[in-house]
Structures are given as C-alpha cells and as structure tokens.
Design a protein around this motif. Structure first.
Motif, PDB file in Angstrom:
ATOM      1  N   MET B 118      60.293  18.401  65.729  1.00  0.00           N
ATOM      2  CA  MET B 118      60.817  19.271  66.602  1.00  0.00           C
ATOM      3  C   MET B 118      59.784  19.824  67.895  1.00  0.00           C
ATOM      4  O   MET B 118      60.103  20.039  68.895  1.00  0.00           O
ATOM      5  N   LEU B 119      58.547  19.996  67.371  1.00  0.00           N
ATOM      6  CA  LEU B 119      57.745  20.481  68.198  1.00  0.00           C
ATOM      7  C   LEU B 119      57.372  19.728  69.424  1.00  0.00           C
ATOM      8  O   LEU B 119      57.163  19.947  70.501  1.00  0.00           O
ATOM      9  N   VAL B 120      57.564  18.266  69.273  1.00  0.00           N
ATOM     10  CA  VAL B 120      57.282  17.388  70.335  1.00  0.00           C
ATOM     11  C   VAL B 120      58.506  16.947  70.986  1.00  0.00           C
ATOM     12  O   VAL B 120      58.455  16.643  72.316  1.00  0.00           O
ATOM     13  N   LEU B 121      59.754  17.031  70.408  1.00  0.00           N
ATOM     14  CA  LEU B 121      61.037  16.920  71.091  1.00  0.00           C
ATOM     15  C   LEU B 121      61.336  18.011  71.865  1.00  0.00           C
ATOM     16  O   LEU B 121      62.088  17.485  72.766  1.00  0.00           O
ATOM     17  N   THR B 122      61.036  19.007  71.633  1.00  0.00           N
ATOM     18  CA  THR B 122      61.793  20.155  72.498  1.00  0.00           C
ATOM     19  C   THR B 122      61.659  20.107  74.094  1.00  0.00           C
ATOM     20  O   THR B 122      62.531  20.220  74.721  1.00  0.00           O
ATOM     21  N   MET B 124      61.657  17.777  76.233  1.00  0.00           N
ATOM     22  CA  MET B 124      62.694  16.894  76.642  1.00  0.00           C
ATOM     23  C   MET B 124      64.064  17.505  76.777  1.00  0.00           C
ATOM     24  O   MET B 124      64.774  17.249  77.748  1.00  0.00           O
ATOM     25  N   PRO B 181      58.115  12.287  75.148  1.00  0.00           N
ATOM     26  CA  PRO B 181      58.820  12.143  73.953  1.00  0.00           C
ATOM     27  C   PRO B 181      60.035  11.142  73.961  1.00  0.00           C
ATOM     28  O   PRO B 181      60.378  10.595  73.025  1.00  0.00           O
TER      29      PRO B 181
END
Lengths: 289, 305
Positions: B118-122, B124, B181
């Motif tokens: 989640m930390l990385v996808l947010t 986008m 991401p």
C-alpha cells in the motif's frame, strides 16, 4: 476472478521489515503532507522543517469554516460545496458511464460485429488523446449551448470521459466468462435478457464495482476539464486547490495539506480493496495478468 | 409511413432483431462519444483551416493550410516538443528503473505484503493536483524539505525551480514518483508468469544469477516492459496538471510541455484556430502511439495463450 497472486519465493518477517523501510521512504512525501496538515502555520513554515510538533486540528476546521477576525463568528467556506460537487458529479457521471459502458462491452464481447476492432480502437483513442486537444472545441460548444458552468455540462463530459475506460475494462471481465454456461442457459429456454441479467452480470459484479471505483478516482482527480468548464457553483476540489495555491496573500500550506489529506482517505481504502484489480484498472483492462 | 403505429411496430421489430442486438447495445456509448468527442474534434478540424479567435466577433475567413504551416515553421513549437520529449524520456526511464527495482523487491511472498505494498501503490492513485501541491511545497526555497536537505551539500542557497535544469528535474521527479508503481505492477505481473520449473532447471545447471535473469526471467517481462514504456509515454506526453501547478511552464518556457503550450495558446491568447491545428498534430502522434500500444497488447496476448 480475483486472481490469487502467485509470488516468486517466500520470505519471513525480516524481509517485511526491509520492505517496510523501503516502502516508507517511498511513502514519505505523502506522510509529510499528512504531518503538515496537523501543523500550525508557524510550524508548517518553520526552518528547519519540523518533524516533532504539537498537532492541531485547526487546518481541518478551517477547510470548512472560517472565523471572521472582526466579529469572531464562524462562517462556512465554499469548500463544503466543492467537496459535494466533486462527489456528486463523479458519482452521477461514472454511474451512467458504467451502465452505458457495460451494455457496449457486452455487445463487443458477445456479438462480434464487422469492424469491431476498429470501434474498440477509436474508443480507446478518445481516452488516450490529450484532453487539451478535445477541450478547445468543447469549450466553444459549451459556450454556445450554455452548458458551461452547469452540472449538466460537466457531468455529460465526464460520462463521455469514462465510457472508453468502462467499455474496455468491463469487456475484459466479460471476456473471462465461459460462454458455454450462457449457451446452456439459452438451451434451457432462458431469454437473452435473463442470460444477461441472471448469468453474466452476477458473475462480474466485483469487476463492475472495481470499474465504478476506478472511474470515481479518475474523475475526482480530473483537473483540466474542471478548470475550464466549471463555474463558481460547480467548481470541484482539484480546481479549488489549484486556486488556493495561486492566492495572493501567500499560500496556506497547512490548509492545502488538510484538503489533500481529506482527499486521501477514500483513496487509501480503494487502493487496499482493489489491489488485485489495480493493474487491470490502470491499463484499462488491456493487461490482466 | 402513413400508418404510424404500423411503422413503429415495424421499426420496433426491425430494431429488436437479434441480428442487430450487438449494434443496439453499442449505440448509447457511441452516441455519447460522438457528441462529446468525435463531433468536437471534427469541429476543431474545420476551425484549423480558418483564422478564428474565440474572443473576436469577426467572421472567420478560410485560410487553407496556413495554420499548419505556421505551427510547423514556428520555432517555439519545436522547442516545446523538445521539452516534452526530454521530460517524457527522462521520466519514463526513471520510472522503469525505480519500478523495476521495486518489483524485484516485492516479488517475494512475505508477511503483511498487502499492507506494505500500500505504501508504494498509493502515489499512483493520487490526483496530479495533490502531487503537484506536495512537490511545490518540497521545492519551496525557504522552508521546503528538499531545499533544506540540498543545503547540506551546497553552501550557496539553492532554488530548485529557478534554473531550467532544476525545474525540469523537479517535474520529472514528481511524475516518476507518482508513476513508478505502475511499472512495478507490470513487471510484477511478468515476474510471476515465469514457470517455476525453468528456475529449477537453471539451478540444476548451476547457471549464474545474471544468466538466469537474462535467459529465463527477461523474456517473460520483455513484452510487459514494452507495454509499460508505450503506455507511460502516451500518458506523460499529455503532462499538464503537474507542470501547471509546480512551475506554470517556467522559468521562462523551460518546462512548458506541449500540453501547457496548447493551453496557453488556446485559453490565454485565444488563438483558437492556430491551436486547433497544433492539437491535430498532437492527436496524430497519440494515434500512432496508441496503435503501437494495441499492437503490442495483441502480440503479448498471443504469447501468453
């Protein structure tokens, strides 16, 4: 349908710690904005930037209310209206686009016409082209028809904006269904309508929900159309944010951060819930796995 | 024609014929797209041959191809295309590198993977405007965190957005942060599609890690990397919001992408016909890129099956 993710190799908690550190570095800009939202104006502008401070909810309060300096009365700002506009416009337009898009997607998936690929290509192109290209004539069209600044205008535009995306994404879900089940239902005497509503739609409900939510995010993040085609009463949050930024009295970053943070909450939920569909969503269903 | 109800029944029957069911279901979507996209495009195609200004009352006169000629011979157009090309290529390359590394990191299964991801996808999923606001705050010369960190390394006061190179870097970083991401997701999809037995075979053969990557992993992610490059190129080519928020095209016109240039011409100088002509040139490029993208999508679909 929610494809179980197959990972390459397994790792333990040590690896979780490592990825969390990397993930947090990546997430830092978002984290910093959330912190800024809880800072007072002095803390937000402090040099060097402050990591520890006494949090305040003032920014969130002043998103919606403004206290008059002379009388001390608090008065609602227009931000409440802008949040309402963003949500209202997005829900209506995306809902309509998903319905229309689902019908078309079903046709493209089940009744292959001559020139199907051409239609699908044209539909995708309307989504891929830079909005600035199409907005010049739309601006003139809205000015002549009086749609500029009205809810109808921007909703109609956003419906059109979401149709290509809905068609492609929903089609990718229909394409995954087994048509033999539908044929079997037809053999048993089901009408076409029943095949569609009774067999196909229930199977892709999760996909439809994903399409709807992706559409919502795309739409309430949209800026250029909203900037040029909404009026004082129909302004959406991104436009209001951009305007706050261009203020003459100096930018109130705490306030802006608070607006962005409020906008973040739904995004977090959605990203978490739709993680397995994310790839498909962001590529308009062209890449499924 | 005379028998109204008769015609309608006839028309209704004709309309409901199973042969036309496909066409009937597609119609609403096509009609809306025609009204809101195709028709306006045809209109502006017409406008591009006149000398129309949206602010002027004068009756436009036919000018033939002179707008296209003006756009194509204007040095500024080429400068803006170069700026756009520079931003697009640096951003897409950066996204590929960062996205790839992130994918390698997240390809393994580990506890709480979904939450850490989640930390990385947010980023986008954020709006361009939010990202623009974030980075504008970070680049702020007096209290921005980027400037603060940079001041540890340089003694002189560093104003990120004041130099052309700094401003372009600022925009590229913001865009690449937001979209890496996306590349990560595509590469992850490629990584998990590699059959496990190939890795086992490589292990039996004692192939080096490097060799295993190039001969086994890479062929499986190659087509997805191409898709990522094309998709991100199309999207970054349209870059408007971030530039508009962070630099407004400045300093000077150093970061004025083609989309911002078009916006200026169309809505600040109201050179409607002139910008319609330019818009058509841009549209042509996007159509070519979209064609390439779909071609690669279909090729990959064949590979996967």
């Amino acid at each position: 349908m929610a494809r179980k993710y197959r990972e390459v190799g397994k790792a333990g908690w040590g690896y979780t710690a490592l990825t969390t550190v990397v993930g947090f570095i990546y997430f830092f800009p978002v984290f910093w904005i959330i912190l800024t939202a809880f800072k007072t104006r002095t803390d937000a502008l402090a040099v060097p930037p402050k990591l520890f401070f006494t949090p305040t909810l003032d920014n969130f309060y002043s998103v919606f209310f403004r206290t008059s300096i002379t009388t001390g009365n608090s008065q609602a700002t227009d931000m409440g209206l802008y949040f309402f506009n963003s949500i209202f416009i997005a829900f209506t337009a995306v809902g309509f686009a998903v319905i229309v898009g689902t019908l078309a997607a079903y046709a493209f998936s089940r009744y292959p016409l001559r020139g199907n690929d051409t239609y699908l290509f044209i539909i995708l192109t309307t989504r891929m082209m830079p909005p600035i290209v199409v907005i010049i004539p739309i601006f003139l069209m809205f000015r002549i028809s009086g749609l500029a600044g009205s809810y109808w205008g921007i909703m109609l535009l956003y419906t059109a904006f979401n149709i290509p995306f809905s068609v492609w994404l929903v089609k990718s879900f229909f394409d995954e269904l087994n048509p033999e089940i539908e044929d079997a239902a037809r053999m048993d005497g089901s009408t076409e309508r029943r095949v569609f509503f009774g067999f196909c739609i229930p199977q892709i409900l999760a996909g439809l929900a994903a399409t709807f939510v992706f559409g919502l995010i795309l739409t309430w993040n949209e800026f250029l159309f909203a900037l040029l085609l909404t009026g004082v009463d129909t302004r959406t949050v991104p436009v209001a944010m951009a305007r706050t930024l261009g203020g003459e009295v100096g930018v109130d970053y705490g306030l802006l951060a608070a607006i962005v943070t409020l906008f973040l909450i739904p995004i977090f939920f959605v990203t978490f819930l739709l993680q397995n569909q994310l790839l498909r969503g962001v590529t308009f269903g062209t890449v499924k796995k | 024609m005379t028998d109204h109800t008769g015609t309608r029944r006839g028309f209704g029957a004709w309309l409901m014929d199973p042969k036309r069911r496909g066409a009937l279901l597609v119609t609403p979507a096509i009609v809306i797209l025609f009204v809101m996209n195709i028709f306006p495009l045809l209109w502006s195609f017409g406008l591009s041959f006149f000398n129309y200004k949206a602010t002027s009352q004068r009756v436009p006169t036919f000018k033939g191809l002179s707008n296209y000629e003006k756009v194509l011979t204007d040095e500024r157009t080429w400068e803006r295309f170069q700026t756009t090309a520079l931003i697009v290529s640096s951003s897409v390359i950066l996204q590929l590198i960062v996205g790839f590394l992130l994918a390698l990191l997240f390809a393994k299964a580990f506890p709480m993977r979904r939450i850490v991801l989640m930390l990385v996808l947010t980023p986008m999923m954020l709006s361009f405007v939010s990202v623009g606001v974030f980075f504008k705050l970070f680049y702020e010369p007096t209290f921005g965190i980027v400037s603060y960190v940079l001041n540890f390394f340089t003694t002189e006061h560093f104003v990120m957005l004041a130099t052309p190179a700094g401003a372009i870097a600022g925009i590229v970083i913001a865009d690449a942060w937001m979209w890496s991401p996306f590349v990560m997701l595509l590469v992850l999809a490629g990584l998990v599609s590699v059959p496990k037995y190939l890795y086992e075979a490589a292990e039996v053969d004692r192939a080096s890690k490097w060799r295993t990557f190039w001969t086994i992993t890479f062929p499986y992610i190659k087509s997805l990397l191409l898709l990522a490059v094309l998709f991100r190129t199309i999207e970054t080519f349209k870059l408007f919001d971030i530039v508009y928020i962070i630099t407004e095209g400045g300093p000077g016109s150093a970061t004025e992408t083609i989309a911002v240039f078009l916006y200026r011409n169309a809505f600040q100088f109201f050179k409607t016909s002139h910008s319609s002509a330019l818009a058509y040139i841009v549209l042509f490029i996007v159509i070519v890129l979209t064609n390439l993208y779909l071609y690669s999508v279909n090729r990959r679909a064949e590979e996967v099956d």
